[in-house]
Design a protein around this motif. Structure first.
Motif, PDB file in Angstrom:
ATOM      1  N   SER A  33       1.993   8.141  -3.618  1.00  0.00           N
ATOM      2  CA  SER A  33       0.670   7.536  -3.731  1.00  0.00           C
ATOM      3  C   SER A  33       0.625   6.424  -2.684  1.00  0.00           C
ATOM      4  O   SER A  33       1.456   5.519  -2.712  1.00  0.00           O
ATOM      5  N   LYS A  35      -1.811   3.604  -0.995  1.00  0.00           N
ATOM      6  CA  LYS A  35      -3.077   2.871  -1.051  1.00  0.00           C
ATOM      7  C   LYS A  35      -3.084   1.808   0.039  1.00  0.00           C
ATOM      8  O   LYS A  35      -2.041   1.293   0.420  1.00  0.00           O
ATOM      9  N   ARG A  45      -2.484  -5.650  -7.246  1.00  0.00           N
ATOM     10  CA  ARG A  45      -1.802  -4.360  -7.126  1.00  0.00           C
ATOM     11  C   ARG A  45      -0.278  -4.441  -7.175  1.00  0.00           C
ATOM     12  O   ARG A  45       0.397  -3.422  -7.197  1.00  0.00           O
TER      13      ARG A  45
END
Length: 101
Positions: A33, A35, A45
Motif C-alpha cells: 500500500s 500513499k 498517518r
C-alpha cells in the motif's frame, strides 16, 4: 502487506512517485500500500505506516522526522534524487525491498 508513506512538501510530486511504485509493485506481483502525503499530514498517518519515504528535497528534515517517529518500528529513507526526479518506480521498489531485508 507493507504500508508505505511518501512525503514531500505539498504531496503533489510524491503522488506521482507513489503511483509509479504501485505500478512497479503490481508488475512484480508484490503487495504494498503506497500513499502520498504532505509532511504536515504525517501525524495523521504515522500509526499505519511501516516505511516512510521522504522526497529528496526534504532530506534536511530527516532528524526531525526520526524524532517524530520515535520508538515506532518505522523504517525511514530519503529517495535519491535520481529515482525521484525520473519517477523510477522499479528503482524505488528496490529501495523499499532493501529496507525490508
Amino acid at each position: 502487506m507493507k504500508n508505505i508513506l511518501l512525503i514531500c512538501g505539498s504531496g503533489a510530486s510524491s503522488g506521482f512517485m507513489a503511483a509509479a511504485i504501485r505500478k512497479a509493485a503490481k508488475k512484480a506481483g508484490i503487495e504494498v500500500s503506497v500513499k502520498a502525503s504532505s509532511e504536515s499530514q504525517l501525524d495523521d498517518r504515522i500509526d499505519t505506516t511501516d516505511i516512510l519515504l521522504i522526497g529528496p528535497h526534504l532530506s534536511y528534515m530527516v532528524d526531525d522526522l526520526k524524532k517524530e517517529v520515535g520508538d515506532r518500528s518505522i523504517k525511514i529513507a530519503v529517495i535519491p534524487q535520481a529515482i525521484y526526479g525520473s519517477l523510477n518506480g522499479p528503482k524505488a521498489l528496490e529501495l523499499i525491498q532493501q529496507m525490508e531485508g
